[in-house]
Design an enzyme around this catalytic site. Structure first.
Site, mmCIF file in Angstrom:
data_model
loop_
_atom_site.group_PDB
_atom_site.id
_atom_site.type_symbol
_atom_site.label_atom_id
_atom_site.label_comp_id
_atom_site.label_asym_id
_atom_site.label_seq_id
_atom_site.Cartn_x
_atom_site.Cartn_y
_atom_site.Cartn_z
ATOM 1 N N GLU A 98 -0.438 -8.463 5.009
ATOM 2 C CA GLU A 98 -0.066 -8.606 6.430
ATOM 3 C C GLU A 98 -1.303 -8.670 7.323
ATOM 4 O O GLU A 98 -1.194 -8.964 8.516
ATOM 5 C CB GLU A 98 0.860 -7.457 6.861
ATOM 6 C CG GLU A 98 0.224 -6.083 7.027
ATOM 7 C CD GLU A 98 0.004 -5.318 5.707
ATOM 8 O OE1 GLU A 98 0.119 -5.930 4.619
ATOM 9 O OE2 GLU A 98 -0.300 -4.111 5.778
ATOM 10 N N CYS A 109 0.823 -1.210 0.000
ATOM 11 C CA CYS A 109 0.000 0.000 0.000
ATOM 12 C C CYS A 109 0.863 1.269 0.000
ATOM 13 O O CYS A 109 1.493 1.561 -1.013
ATOM 14 C CB CYS A 109 -0.980 -0.061 1.164
ATOM 15 S SG CYS A 109 -2.444 0.956 0.874
ATOM 16 N N HIS A 150 -3.207 -5.426 1.495
ATOM 17 C CA HIS A 150 -2.497 -5.668 2.763
ATOM 18 C C HIS A 150 -2.377 -7.156 3.095
ATOM 19 O O HIS A 150 -3.147 -7.674 3.905
ATOM 20 C CB HIS A 150 -3.221 -4.948 3.901
ATOM 21 C CG HIS A 150 -3.145 -3.463 3.815
ATOM 22 N ND1 HIS A 150 -2.114 -2.736 4.368
ATOM 23 C CD2 HIS A 150 -3.947 -2.579 3.196
ATOM 24 C CE1 HIS A 150 -2.290 -1.459 4.122
ATOM 25 N NE2 HIS A 150 -3.403 -1.333 3.408
HETATM 26 N N1 GLN Z 1 -3.440 6.328 0.887
HETATM 27 C C1 GLN Z 1 -2.182 5.972 1.474
HETATM 28 C C2 GLN Z 1 -1.026 6.607 0.735
HETATM 29 O O1 GLN Z 1 -1.074 6.789 -0.457
HETATM 30 C C3 GLN Z 1 -1.972 4.476 1.520
HETATM 31 C C4 GLN Z 1 -2.981 3.822 2.426
HETATM 32 C C5 GLN Z 1 -2.473 2.581 3.098
HETATM 33 O O2 GLN Z 1 -1.276 2.333 3.147
HETATM 34 N N2 GLN Z 1 -3.386 1.828 3.678
HETATM 35 O O3 GLN Z 1 -0.044 6.885 1.349
#
Ligand code: GLN
Length: 192
Positions: A175, A82, A173
């Protein structure tokens, strides 16, 4: 032989990454999973997880802690999720993030629109025989995979899982949720 994994511990879901890698390595005696906050913490690591969180914040803290060059030159495998996927890329749509240029891809932050906070998708991932229940939280997508970057999964919004050599990145995610198949795939790819 044990595997040494670090988790970049500046902001984000650090403890979830530590717990998931500890579990994935439970059958590898001598392994360890440590938080990484300073350059010296990177010494001897086989792999580094870059967690989900807020990529603009993590980017700022990387600069503040003098970690930009050491991370950009890290020689182990990187497991990025992410916000970590945003940081691992070499191109991003937000100039506030200084990417680490570890994986050749163009990433768009918050690609699902402001209204959609999170979403769960049963995702086909190359290399897995059964689909993966992927949790997306204000997720990015890759809009383009560059040289050497293999696409492992995509959804209509874009590319959501990639591999480039020993590095892997996910818009979701792995994890969270207790399914460690992607961690195992990553650890196998390290060759240690
Ligand atoms: N929106 C976040 C970003 O771009 C990422 C969100 C997340 O890691 N759950 O930094």
């Amino acid at each position: 032989m044990g595997v040494k994994v670090g988790v970049l511990a500046l902001q984000g879901d650090v403890s979830e990454h530590i717990a998931a890698f500890r579990q994935a390595l439970a059958d590898r005696p001598g392994s360890m999973v440590i938080p990484v906050r300073h350059t010296e913490d990177l010494a001897g690591l086989d792999a580094l997880a870059i967690p989900g969180g807020e990529s603009t914040t993590i980017s700022r803290l990387i600069e503040k802690n003098g970690l930009y060059e050491p991370l950009a030159e890290f020689e182990g495998g990187v497991f990025a999720t992410c916000a970590g996927m945003v940081l691992a890329a070499d191109r991003v749509d937000d100039p506030r993030v200084r990417t680490l240029n570890l994986i050749s891809m163009h990433v768009t932050r918050n690609a699902f629109g402001r209204q959609v906070d999170s979403r769960e998708v049963l995702l086909a991932v190359k290399g897995l025989s059964e689909p993966f229940r992927a949790v997306f939280i204000r997720a990015p997508v890759a809009t383009e995979a560059g040289p050497g970057t293999e696409v492992l999964a995509r959804i209509p919004e874009g590319i959501v899982a990639v591999r480039n050599g020993r590095h892997m990145a996910f818009a979701f995610h792995p994890e969270l949720g207790g399914d460690l198949r992607l961690h195992r795939m990553f650890l196998e790819g390290l060759g240690v």
